[in-house]
Motif scaffolding. Structure first.
Motif, PDB file in Angstrom:
ATOM      1  N   TYR A 111      30.239  45.869  19.355  1.00  0.00           N
ATOM      2  CA  TYR A 111      29.650  46.445  18.921  1.00  0.00           C
ATOM      3  C   TYR A 111      29.366  47.752  19.274  1.00  0.00           C
ATOM      4  N   ALA A 112      29.556  48.793  18.974  1.00  0.00           N
ATOM      5  CA  ALA A 112      29.509  49.954  19.955  1.00  0.00           C
ATOM      6  C   ALA A 112      28.814  51.714  18.771  1.00  0.00           C
ATOM      7  N   ALA A 113      28.908  52.326  19.926  1.00  0.00           N
ATOM      8  CA  ALA A 113      28.170  53.545  19.442  1.00  0.00           C
ATOM      9  C   ALA A 113      28.896  54.639  19.925  1.00  0.00           C
ATOM     10  N   PHE A 114      29.855  55.680  19.488  1.00  0.00           N
ATOM     11  CA  PHE A 114      29.943  56.747  20.207  1.00  0.00           C
ATOM     12  C   PHE A 114      29.730  58.239  20.509  1.00  0.00           C
ATOM     13  N   LEU A 115      29.579  59.300  20.832  1.00  0.00           N
ATOM     14  CA  LEU A 115      29.022  60.199  21.046  1.00  0.00           C
ATOM     15  C   LEU A 115      30.523  60.954  21.991  1.00  0.00           C
ATOM     16  N   LEU A 116      29.560  62.289  21.812  1.00  0.00           N
ATOM     17  CA  LEU A 116      30.541  63.483  21.826  1.00  0.00           C
ATOM     18  C   LEU A 116      29.599  64.006  23.020  1.00  0.00           C
ATOM     19  N   ASP A 117      30.085  64.007  24.558  1.00  0.00           N
ATOM     20  CA  ASP A 117      29.218  64.467  25.013  1.00  0.00           C
ATOM     21  C   ASP A 117      29.722  66.205  25.241  1.00  0.00           C
ATOM     22  N   PRO A 118      29.075  66.919  26.312  1.00  0.00           N
ATOM     23  CA  PRO A 118      29.034  68.559  26.069  1.00  0.00           C
ATOM     24  C   PRO A 118      30.178  69.218  26.353  1.00  0.00           C
ATOM     25  N   ASP A 119      31.039  68.660  26.576  1.00  0.00           N
ATOM     26  CA  ASP A 119      32.692  69.398  26.513  1.00  0.00           C
ATOM     27  C   ASP A 119      33.855  68.517  25.029  1.00  0.00           C
ATOM     28  N   GLY A 120      33.118  67.909  24.760  1.00  0.00           N
ATOM     29  CA  GLY A 120      34.241  67.147  23.971  1.00  0.00           C
ATOM     30  C   GLY A 120      34.868  65.708  24.095  1.00  0.00           C
ATOM     31  N   ASN A 121      34.432  64.825  25.341  1.00  0.00           N
ATOM     32  CA  ASN A 121      34.565  63.708  25.620  1.00  0.00           C
ATOM     33  C   ASN A 121      34.056  62.920  24.729  1.00  0.00           C
ATOM     34  N   ASN A 122      34.735  61.887  23.827  1.00  0.00           N
ATOM     35  CA  ASN A 122      34.600  60.516  23.231  1.00  0.00           C
ATOM     36  C   ASN A 122      33.772  59.759  24.659  1.00  0.00           C
ATOM     37  N   ILE A 123      32.441  59.912  23.978  1.00  0.00           N
ATOM     38  CA  ILE A 123      31.832  58.071  25.496  1.00  0.00           C
ATOM     39  C   ILE A 123      31.056  57.229  24.831  1.00  0.00           C
ATOM     40  N   GLU A 124      31.390  55.963  24.995  1.00  0.00           N
ATOM     41  CA  GLU A 124      31.193  54.891  24.329  1.00  0.00           C
ATOM     42  C   GLU A 124      30.617  54.185  25.132  1.00  0.00           C
ATOM     43  N   ALA A 125      29.672  53.297  24.156  1.00  0.00           N
ATOM     44  CA  ALA A 125      28.599  52.279  25.056  1.00  0.00           C
ATOM     45  C   ALA A 125      29.170  51.460  24.400  1.00  0.00           C
ATOM     46  N   VAL A 126      29.717  49.660  24.987  1.00  0.00           N
ATOM     47  CA  VAL A 126      29.987  48.533  24.008  1.00  0.00           C
ATOM     48  C   VAL A 126      29.518  47.651  24.407  1.00  0.00           C
ATOM     49  N   TYR A 127      28.901  46.911  23.467  1.00  0.00           N
ATOM     50  CA  TYR A 127      28.245  44.646  24.044  1.00  0.00           C
ATOM     51  C   TYR A 127      29.756  44.286  23.372  1.00  0.00           C
ATOM     52  N   HIS A 128      30.156  43.530  24.092  1.00  0.00           N
ATOM     53  CA  HIS A 128      31.495  42.754  23.013  1.00  0.00           C
ATOM     54  C   HIS A 128      31.031  41.161  22.811  1.00  0.00           C
ATOM     55  N   GLY A 129      29.718  40.954  23.156  1.00  0.00           N
ATOM     56  CA  GLY A 129      29.100  39.633  23.076  1.00  0.00           C
ATOM     57  C   GLY A 129      28.752  38.732  23.395  1.00  0.00           C
ATOM     58  N   ALA A 130      28.111  38.012  23.309  1.00  0.00           N
ATOM     59  CA  ALA A 130      28.385  37.752  24.930  1.00  0.00           C
ATOM     60  C   ALA A 130      29.395  36.600  25.807  1.00  0.00           C
ATOM     61  N   HIS A 131      28.800  37.201  27.252  1.00  0.00           N
ATOM     62  CA  HIS A 131      29.824  36.528  27.629  1.00  0.00           C
ATOM     63  C   HIS A 131      29.756  36.330  29.104  1.00  0.00           C
ATOM     64  N   GLU A 132      30.574  35.832  29.884  1.00  0.00           N
ATOM     65  CA  GLU A 132      30.294  35.891  31.564  1.00  0.00           C
ATOM     66  C   GLU A 132      31.810  36.561  32.109  1.00  0.00           C
ATOM     67  N   ARG A 133      30.609  38.005  33.390  1.00  0.00           N
ATOM     68  CA  ARG A 133      31.655  38.249  33.616  1.00  0.00           C
ATOM     69  C   ARG A 133      32.081  37.480  34.901  1.00  0.00           C
ATOM     70  N   SER A 134      33.714  38.171  35.475  1.00  0.00           N
ATOM     71  CA  SER A 134      34.192  37.093  36.182  1.00  0.00           C
ATOM     72  C   SER A 134      34.316  37.590  37.774  1.00  0.00           C
ATOM     73  N   ALA A 135      33.704  38.914  37.889  1.00  0.00           N
ATOM     74  CA  ALA A 135      33.518  39.472  38.795  1.00  0.00           C
ATOM     75  C   ALA A 135      32.233  40.418  39.112  1.00  0.00           C
ATOM     76  N   PRO A 136      31.446  40.438  39.879  1.00  0.00           N
ATOM     77  CA  PRO A 136      30.892  42.097  39.963  1.00  0.00           C
ATOM     78  C   PRO A 136      31.396  43.590  39.899  1.00  0.00           C
ATOM     79  N   SER A 137      32.322  43.616  40.844  1.00  0.00           N
ATOM     80  CA  SER A 137      32.608  44.575  41.899  1.00  0.00           C
ATOM     81  C   SER A 137      34.452  43.897  42.811  1.00  0.00           C
ATOM     82  N   VAL A 138      34.814  45.185  43.064  1.00  0.00           N
ATOM     83  CA  VAL A 138      35.605  44.542  44.501  1.00  0.00           C
ATOM     84  C   VAL A 138      34.388  45.857  45.763  1.00  0.00           C
ATOM     85  N   GLU A 139      34.918  44.832  46.721  1.00  0.00           N
ATOM     86  CA  GLU A 139      33.764  46.242  48.218  1.00  0.00           C
ATOM     87  C   GLU A 139      34.508  46.530  48.863  1.00  0.00           C
TER      88      GLU A 139
END
Length: 142
Positions: A111-139
């Motif tokens: 499930y996603a939406a797409f916008l062009l930013d002020p410079d024409g970059n294609n910016i997306e937000a996406v939800y892949h459905g129910a999931h569990e993150r394998s790691a929050p980040s690298v510190e």
């Protein structure tokens, strides 16, 4: 020197966009990242950053005087409502519709939406459905 702590994702260390109008880009990205619950990490006169994304003017020391061109960046959303809110906030902050929120055929539940930013970059937000993150980040501490 004060100890620094950085969080980085599992694949991308960082991305830099060099933009024509830093003020317009700041308004757009601040609005969409507020919805995605990603705060502005810092700023200087000619750039700002959010997590792994750095956005700078072409006059920034980090740039080479050239705009980066058009890119596609996709950001994870926690749920469908966050994708919808990303789209609305981005439109209100100067973004241009490039694909309203909805399911896409890439895989079931994409499930996603797409916008062009002020410079024409294609910016997306996406939800892949129910999931569990394998790691929050690298510190990274230094």
């Amino acid at each position: 020197m004060e100890t620094q702590l950085l969080h980085r994702g599992r694949l991308i260390d960082h991305i830099q966009l060099v933009v024509a109008d830093l003020k317009a880009s700041r308004a757009f990205y601040e609005a969409v990242f507020d919805v995605l619950k990603m705060p502005i990490g810092g700023e200087a006169e000619d750039y700002f950053w959010v997590d792994e994304l750095f956005v700078s003017s072409k006059d920034s020391q980090a740039a080479t005087g050239e705009l980066t061109g058009r890119h596609h960046l996709a950001f994870q959303a926690a749920d469908r409502a966050m994708v919808d809110a990303f789209y609305a906030a981005g439109l209100a902050a100067g973004g241009t519709d490039h694909g309203a929120p909805g399911e896409r055929p890439y895989h079931p539940g994409y499930y996603a939406a797409f916008l062009l930013d002020p410079d024409g970059n294609n910016i997306e937000a996406v939800y892949h459905g129910a999931h569990e993150r394998s790691a929050p980040s690298v510190e990274i501490r230094f």
